[in-house]
Design an enzyme around this catalytic site. Structure first.
Site, PDB file in Angstrom:
ATOM      1  N   CYS A 123     -41.076 -29.187  21.184  1.00 26.92           N
ATOM      2  CA  CYS A 123     -40.745 -30.309  22.078  1.00 26.92           C
ATOM      3  C   CYS A 123     -42.211 -31.482  22.289  1.00 26.92           C
ATOM      4  CB  CYS A 123     -40.681 -29.775  23.443  1.00 26.92           C
ATOM      5  SG  CYS A 123     -39.061 -28.673  23.394  1.00 26.92           S
ATOM      6  N   ARG A 137     -40.748 -21.133  22.464  1.00 32.82           N
ATOM      7  CA  ARG A 137     -41.011 -22.145  23.537  1.00 32.82           C
ATOM      8  C   ARG A 137     -41.600 -21.493  24.868  1.00 32.82           C
ATOM      9  NH1 ARG A 137     -38.409 -25.880  20.838  1.00 32.82           N
ATOM     10  NH2 ARG A 137     -36.214 -25.991  20.812  1.00 32.82           N
ATOM     11  N   SER A 196     -25.122 -23.698  26.556  1.00 30.03           N
ATOM     12  CA  SER A 196     -24.547 -23.185  25.581  1.00 30.03           C
ATOM     13  C   SER A 196     -23.983 -21.869  25.481  1.00 30.03           C
ATOM     14  CB  SER A 196     -25.369 -23.914  24.164  1.00 30.03           C
ATOM     15  OG  SER A 196     -26.382 -23.219  24.198  1.00 30.03           O
ATOM     16  N   CYS A 252     -36.108 -35.519  24.994  1.00 28.00           N
ATOM     17  CA  CYS A 252     -36.970 -34.512  24.538  1.00 28.00           C
ATOM     18  C   CYS A 252     -37.112 -34.807  22.932  1.00 28.00           C
ATOM     19  CB  CYS A 252     -36.527 -33.283  24.624  1.00 28.00           C
ATOM     20  SG  CYS A 252     -37.582 -31.801  24.375  1.00 28.00           S
ATOM     21  N   LYS A 278     -36.805 -25.072  34.157  1.00 22.08           N
ATOM     22  CA  LYS A 278     -36.061 -24.772  32.696  1.00 22.08           C
ATOM     23  C   LYS A 278     -36.677 -23.510  32.261  1.00 22.08           C
ATOM     24  CE  LYS A 278     -35.305 -26.390  28.251  1.00 22.08           C
ATOM     25  NZ  LYS A 278     -35.169 -27.731  27.459  1.00 22.08           N
ATOM     26  N   TYR A 332     -20.219 -27.866  29.087  1.00 18.85           N
ATOM     27  CA  TYR A 332     -19.377 -28.021  28.011  1.00 18.85           C
ATOM     28  C   TYR A 332     -18.073 -28.045  28.250  1.00 18.85           C
ATOM     29  CZ  TYR A 332     -24.032 -27.845  25.666  1.00 18.85           C
ATOM     30  OH  TYR A 332     -25.459 -28.070  25.766  1.00 18.85           O
ATOM     31  N   LYS A 376     -31.969 -24.968  35.192  1.00 18.76           N
ATOM     32  CA  LYS A 376     -31.313 -24.384  33.956  1.00 18.76           C
ATOM     33  C   LYS A 376     -31.870 -23.030  33.565  1.00 18.76           C
ATOM     34  CE  LYS A 376     -31.241 -26.313  29.470  1.00 18.76           C
ATOM     35  NZ  LYS A 376     -32.017 -27.234  28.519  1.00 18.76           N
TER      36      LYS A 376
HETATM   37  C1  PBG Z   1     -34.168 -29.661  24.656  1.00 13.92           C
HETATM   38  C2  PBG Z   1     -33.263 -28.992  25.278  1.00 13.92           C
HETATM   39  C3  PBG Z   1     -32.550 -27.851  24.864  1.00 13.92           C
HETATM   40  C4  PBG Z   1     -31.472 -27.658  25.616  1.00 13.92           C
HETATM   41  C5  PBG Z   1     -31.139 -28.707  26.665  1.00 13.92           C
HETATM   42  N1  PBG Z   1     -32.341 -29.447  26.326  1.00 13.92           N
HETATM   43  C6  PBG Z   1     -32.627 -26.765  24.127  1.00 13.92           C
HETATM   44  C7  PBG Z   1     -34.159 -26.063  24.139  1.00 13.92           C
HETATM   45  O1  PBG Z   1     -34.873 -26.102  24.979  1.00 13.92           O
HETATM   46  O2  PBG Z   1     -34.149 -25.155  23.365  1.00 13.92           O
HETATM   47  C8  PBG Z   1     -30.416 -26.532  25.868  1.00 13.92           C
HETATM   48  C9  PBG Z   1     -29.125 -26.517  26.460  1.00 13.92           C
HETATM   49  C10 PBG Z   1     -28.148 -25.681  25.908  1.00 13.92           C
HETATM   50  O3  PBG Z   1     -28.298 -24.355  25.589  1.00 13.92           O
HETATM   51  O4  PBG Z   1     -26.892 -26.021  26.208  1.00 13.92           O
HETATM   52  N2  PBG Z   1     -35.399 -29.349  25.104  1.00 13.92           N
END
Ligand code: PBG
Length: 353
Positions: free
Chosen positions: A151, A239, A296, A141, A217, A335, A270
């Protein structure tokens, strides 16, 4: 073990006894829950460390481990420290690592993502040299590499230029494959990104590099701590113009369908717990390995509540990840991969099941 039952209140002795003439149940599922050994015998879902993927944040420098406030226990690592971490994870039997990069400099294009000596590329080369039995995946990314935090490169109106992003994502994937990635994981949610990457990889001779597509996602509030970790928050806007509306399940399946048609090897969903219905539907519908990302915010919620003593962190983490596997995921990005692997090893030897 002594068990303290609550004291009976004095009035209980004078209370009328319940009518005992009820029909006895024929089926008693409780029979198989009587002992820990029985419960272990009939357990339907087990987590194996080999199915876990540990995300790692790689920054520039040497000998650096920088804590991330919103993700206790997760650090930003310089490439040499990342290599040590990967060795430890391989020792625990963890299946894969997923590398994210924090470049020293950002620009409008996100060129740090595809530089031959970018942070992720440096880490990949080092880890490759260790020759440890663990799968190396790289997040593909641009948001951590662009000065605006989106992105892909921007059009005049501030939206992401989908087709210009494709070229850069493809270049990034090829550079990651060249540095030693077994898997590239496009997460930008650009239309056609899987086909663009597959084509570029094949043309560059990396026909054996697999694509784990972040197929569905969502534009999720649960990515908050990650954006602190990767310093990847959009400078303006959000986003939602490219990531999915979390309200849409059928559209998520369409995204997966497209990624399968474009050549994805693994489908990733996700965030995790908020998307268990999508994981189950994906398992049913597609014959590719299904991965799920416990993001996260999901990790941080459990850690934060556990740190306050409000929940049992070990049990909550195990339950959350077990539920993802029960829903149909064969791969879990988390994690907590190292912790989970340690707990699983402990259970196998110590019998705390
Ligand atoms: C990159 C990406 C993100 C995450 C994984 N790849 C951030 C986003 O889309 O803002 C998030 C992973 C997480 O929150 O653990 N685009």
């Amino acid at each position: 073990m002594s068990i303290h039952l609550p004291q009976q209140s004095p009035s209980a002795t004078t209370r009328v006894q319940p009518d005992r003439k009820v029909a006895l149940p024929r089926d008693r599922p409780r029979r198989l829950r009587r002992t820990a050994a029985l419960r272990a015998l009939v357990r339907e879902t087990r987590i194996d460390p080999a199915m876990l993927v540990a995300p790692l944040f790689v920054r520039s420098g040497r000998g650096l481990r920088e804590p991330i406030a919103a993700m206790p226990g997760v650090d930003r690592l310089s490439p040499d420290e990342a290599a040590l971490e990967v060795e430890a994870l391989a020792g625990l039997g963890v299946g894969a690592v997923l590398l994210f990069g924090l470049p020293a400099d950002k620009d409008l294009d996100g060129s740090g993502a595809w530089e031959a000596d970018g942070v992720v590329q440096q880490a990949l080369v080092r880890i490759r040299d260790l020759d440890v039995p663990i799968v190396l995946a790289a997040d593909t990314c641009l948001c951590a590499y662009t000065s605006h935090g989106h992105c892909g490169p921007l059009l005049q109106d501030g939206t992401v230029d989908n087709d210009a992003a494709l070229e850069r994502l493809a270049t990034t994937a090829v550079s990651q494959a060249r540095a030693g990635a077994d898997i590239v994981a496009p997460s930008a949610m650009m239309d056609g990104q899987v086909a663009a990457i597959r084509g570029a990889l094949d043309e560059a001779g990396h026909t054996g590099t697999a694509i784990m597509a972040y197929a569905a996602k969502a534009a999720s509030a649960f990515y908050g701590p990650f954006r602190e970790a990767a310093d990847s928050s959009p400078v303006f806007g959000d986003r939602r113009g490219y990531q999915m509306d979390p309200a849409n399940g059928r559209e998520a399946l369409r995204e997966m369908e497209l990624d399968v048609a474009e050549g994805a090897d693994i489908l990733l969903v996700k965030p995790g717990l908020p998307s268990l219905d999508l994981v189950a539907a994906a398992k049913e519908r597609f014959d590719l390995p299904i991965a799920v990302y416990q993001v996260s915010g999901e990790f941080a919620m459990i850690r934060a509540a556990a740190d306050r003593g409000w929940i049992d962190g070990r049990r909550a983490m195990t339950e959350a990840v077990t539920s993802m596997v029960r829903a149909g995921a064969g791969i879990v990005v988390t994690y907590a991969a190292a912790e989970l692997a340690r707990w699983i090893a402990e259970e196998r030897t110590g019998g705390t099941r």
